[in-house]
Design a protein around this motif. Structure first.
Motif, PDB file in Angstrom:
ATOM      1  N   ASP A   1      21.611  17.124  26.064  1.00 43.96           N
ATOM      2  CA  ASP A   1      22.221  17.420  24.760  1.00 43.96           C
ATOM      3  C   ASP A   1      23.745  17.408  24.932  1.00 43.96           C
ATOM      4  O   ASP A   1      24.338  18.370  25.417  1.00 43.96           O
ATOM      5  N   THR A   2      24.376  16.312  24.560  1.00 41.49           N
ATOM      6  CA  THR A   2      25.815  16.153  24.821  1.00 41.49           C
ATOM      7  C   THR A   2      26.655  17.172  24.072  1.00 41.49           C
ATOM      8  O   THR A   2      27.675  17.634  24.586  1.00 41.49           O
ATOM      9  N   GLU A   3      26.236  17.538  22.861  1.00 39.36           N
ATOM     10  CA  GLU A   3      26.968  18.552  22.098  1.00 39.36           C
ATOM     11  C   GLU A   3      26.924  19.896  22.814  1.00 39.36           C
ATOM     12  O   GLU A   3      27.943  20.593  22.945  1.00 39.36           O
ATOM     13  N   LEU A   4      25.755  20.260  23.278  1.00 42.57           N
ATOM     14  CA  LEU A   4      25.587  21.534  23.976  1.00 42.57           C
ATOM     15  C   LEU A   4      26.387  21.550  25.275  1.00 42.57           C
ATOM     16  O   LEU A   4      27.106  22.514  25.564  1.00 42.57           O
ATOM     17  N   VAL A   5      26.261  20.508  26.075  1.00 41.06           N
ATOM     18  CA  VAL A   5      26.964  20.455  27.355  1.00 41.06           C
ATOM     19  C   VAL A   5      28.476  20.518  27.141  1.00 41.06           C
ATOM     20  O   VAL A   5      29.196  21.226  27.858  1.00 41.06           O
ATOM     21  N   ALA A   6      28.964  19.809  26.131  1.00 41.39           N
ATOM     22  CA  ALA A   6      30.400  19.858  25.837  1.00 41.39           C
ATOM     23  C   ALA A   6      30.821  21.264  25.445  1.00 41.39           C
ATOM     24  O   ALA A   6      31.898  21.743  25.849  1.00 41.39           O
ATOM     25  N   GLY A   7      29.987  21.947  24.671  1.00 43.55           N
ATOM     26  CA  GLY A   7      30.302  23.319  24.281  1.00 43.55           C
ATOM     27  C   GLY A   7      30.348  24.259  25.468  1.00 43.55           C
ATOM     28  O   GLY A   7      31.230  25.119  25.570  1.00 43.55           O
ATOM     29  N   ILE A   8      29.411  24.097  26.389  1.00 39.60           N
ATOM     30  CA  ILE A   8      29.370  24.943  27.585  1.00 39.60           C
ATOM     31  C   ILE A   8      30.603  24.708  28.456  1.00 39.60           C
ATOM     32  O   ILE A   8      31.223  25.664  28.937  1.00 39.60           O
ATOM     33  N   PHE A   9      30.989  23.464  28.630  1.00 40.58           N
ATOM     34  CA  PHE A   9      32.150  23.182  29.468  1.00 40.58           C
ATOM     35  C   PHE A   9      33.460  23.596  28.783  1.00 40.58           C
ATOM     36  O   PHE A   9      34.430  23.952  29.469  1.00 40.58           O
ATOM     37  N   ALA A  10      33.499  23.577  27.463  1.00 42.08           N
ATOM     38  CA  ALA A  10      34.668  24.105  26.755  1.00 42.08           C
ATOM     39  C   ALA A  10      34.782  25.611  26.976  1.00 42.08           C
ATOM     40  O   ALA A  10      35.891  26.140  27.189  1.00 42.08           O
ATOM     41  N   LEU A  11      33.658  26.298  26.971  1.00 46.02           N
ATOM     42  CA  LEU A  11      33.666  27.742  27.241  1.00 46.02           C
ATOM     43  C   LEU A  11      34.035  28.024  28.693  1.00 46.02           C
ATOM     44  O   LEU A  11      34.684  29.037  28.993  1.00 46.02           O
ATOM     45  N   ARG A  12      33.647  27.154  29.580  1.00 44.98           N
ATOM     46  CA  ARG A  12      34.051  27.277  30.994  1.00 44.98           C
ATOM     47  C   ARG A  12      35.574  27.268  31.107  1.00 44.98           C
ATOM     48  O   ARG A  12      36.162  28.070  31.853  1.00 44.98           O
ATOM     49  N   GLU A  13      36.229  26.378  30.374  1.00 41.66           N
ATOM     50  CA  GLU A  13      37.687  26.306  30.401  1.00 41.66           C
ATOM     51  C   GLU A  13      38.313  27.568  29.819  1.00 41.66           C
ATOM     52  O   GLU A  13      39.339  28.051  30.320  1.00 41.66           O
ATOM     53  N   VAL A  14      37.721  28.101  28.756  1.00 34.65           N
ATOM     54  CA  VAL A  14      38.216  29.356  28.195  1.00 34.65           C
ATOM     55  C   VAL A  14      38.099  30.465  29.242  1.00 34.65           C
ATOM     56  O   VAL A  14      39.041  31.241  29.459  1.00 34.65           O
ATOM     57  N   PHE A  15      36.941  30.540  29.887  1.00 33.83           N
ATOM     58  CA  PHE A  15      36.742  31.562  30.921  1.00 33.83           C
ATOM     59  C   PHE A  15      37.800  31.465  32.019  1.00 33.83           C
ATOM     60  O   PHE A  15      38.351  32.479  32.462  1.00 33.83           O
ATOM     61  N   LEU A  16      38.088  30.267  32.464  1.00 37.57           N
ATOM     62  CA  LEU A  16      39.006  30.077  33.591  1.00 37.57           C
ATOM     63  C   LEU A  16      40.473  30.267  33.216  1.00 37.57           C
ATOM     64  O   LEU A  16      41.282  30.643  34.076  1.00 37.57           O
ATOM     65  N   ASN A  17      40.812  30.036  31.967  1.00 38.61           N
ATOM     66  CA  ASN A  17      42.229  29.974  31.611  1.00 38.61           C
ATOM     67  C   ASN A  17      42.735  31.074  30.682  1.00 38.61           C
ATOM     68  O   ASN A  17      43.938  31.327  30.643  1.00 38.61           O
ATOM     69  N   GLU A  18      41.858  31.716  29.941  1.00 36.73           N
ATOM     70  CA  GLU A  18      42.303  32.746  29.008  1.00 36.73           C
ATOM     71  C   GLU A  18      42.690  34.014  29.761  1.00 36.73           C
ATOM     72  O   GLU A  18      41.944  34.493  30.614  1.00 36.73           O
ATOM     73  N   GLN A  19      43.845  34.555  29.460  1.00 36.47           N
ATOM     74  CA  GLN A  19      44.318  35.786  30.107  1.00 36.47           C
ATOM     75  C   GLN A  19      44.696  36.796  29.033  1.00 36.47           C
ATOM     76  O   GLN A  19      45.831  36.858  28.576  1.00 36.47           O
TER      77      GLN A  19
END
Length: 252
Positions: free
Chosen positions: A74-92
């Motif tokens: 599911d490309t939409e789902l995978v893209a959403g998960i990886f976008a959240l990964r970036e938020v997790f890694l970068n949001e302070q």
């Protein structure tokens, strides 16, 4: 204990956010609490690895093979998960626990005095508030998933998730995307605890294999919907309604 954890998250997040600490103090705390290695482990095991069919650490029930393959395609789902990964890694935003599931909470014995205590802070870092909230909400929903055929008990844990959100937001300074990120992170946590490396006792200890498979199938559906719908959610009732619809369908 729900109120205790909601208060813990709200007070920890509010008292360490940039607007309270001041920019210089916040920068120093962020630098001191990068916790790069543990955050990298979280990024891998919560977001990346569960979506990688070739990763040897993943495991799931035999009956989930088709549903798991469908999720990973599911490309939409995978893209959403990886976008959240970036938020997790970068949001302070503030100090977060980083692994706040129900196994990281100690509660008093029945009728005992005192409040619930949070333990296991090795994943703590200066990061995204919604990650703590979403992870904890996910595990309250796991408790409901383990009780699909017990309507009152199931409803009680969904209500507990709503109570946690209400009490947390009453005490914390809410960021504009708090709800959407909370829903998304909850979805990621639910998915990875079914098809990733680390699973949850709520489902693993279900004695009936058919009941376990049904709960896992509902969990994957719920996790996927929370991630997909997260950007459009306007209130926590949207999370509640999503869960209730899936639980009702799975229990009939």
């Amino acid at each position: 204990f729900i109120s205790d954890i909601a208060h813990f998250m709200a007070e920890t997040h509010r008292s360490t956010q940039r607007s309270v600490l001041g920019e210089e103090h916040a920068k120093q705390m962020a630098a001191d609490l990068r916790n790069t290695m543990m955050c990298s482990i979280t990024a891998d095991y919560v977001f990346s690895k569960p979506m990688d069919a070739s990763d040897p650490t993943n495991r799931h029930s035999e009956g989930l093979a088709d549903a798991t393959m469908k999720l990973r395609r599911d490309t939409e789902l995978v893209a959403g998960i990886f976008a959240l990964r970036e938020v997790f890694l970068n949001e302070q935003e503030c100090l977060v626990h980083g692994d706040l599931h129900t196994g990281s909470v100690m509660i008093p014995i029945p009728n005992g005095a005192g409040s619930a205590k949070v333990i296991d802070a090795e994943f703590a870092h200066y990061g995204c508030a919604a990650f703590d909230v979403g992870t904890f909400v996910a595990h309250l929903l796991f408790a409901a998933l383990a009780r699909l055929d017990a309507e009152e008990a199931r409803a009680a844990f969904v209500a507990a998730a709503a109570t946690c959100w209400e009490q947390y937001t009453r005490g914390a300074a809410n960021s504009p995307q708090l709800l959407q990120r909370t829903a998304g992170f909850a979805g990621c946590e639910i998915i990875r605890r079914v098809i990733g490396a680390a699973h949850v006792d709520d489902l693993e200890k279900l004695g009936d294999p058919n009941a376990k498979l049904k709960a896992e199938q509902a969990a994957l559906q719920l996790g996927g919907e929370l991630v997909r719908r997260s950007g459009k959610m306007q209130a926590f009732d949207d999370v509640v309604m999503c869960a209730k619809q899936i639980f009702l369908s799975a229990s009939t």
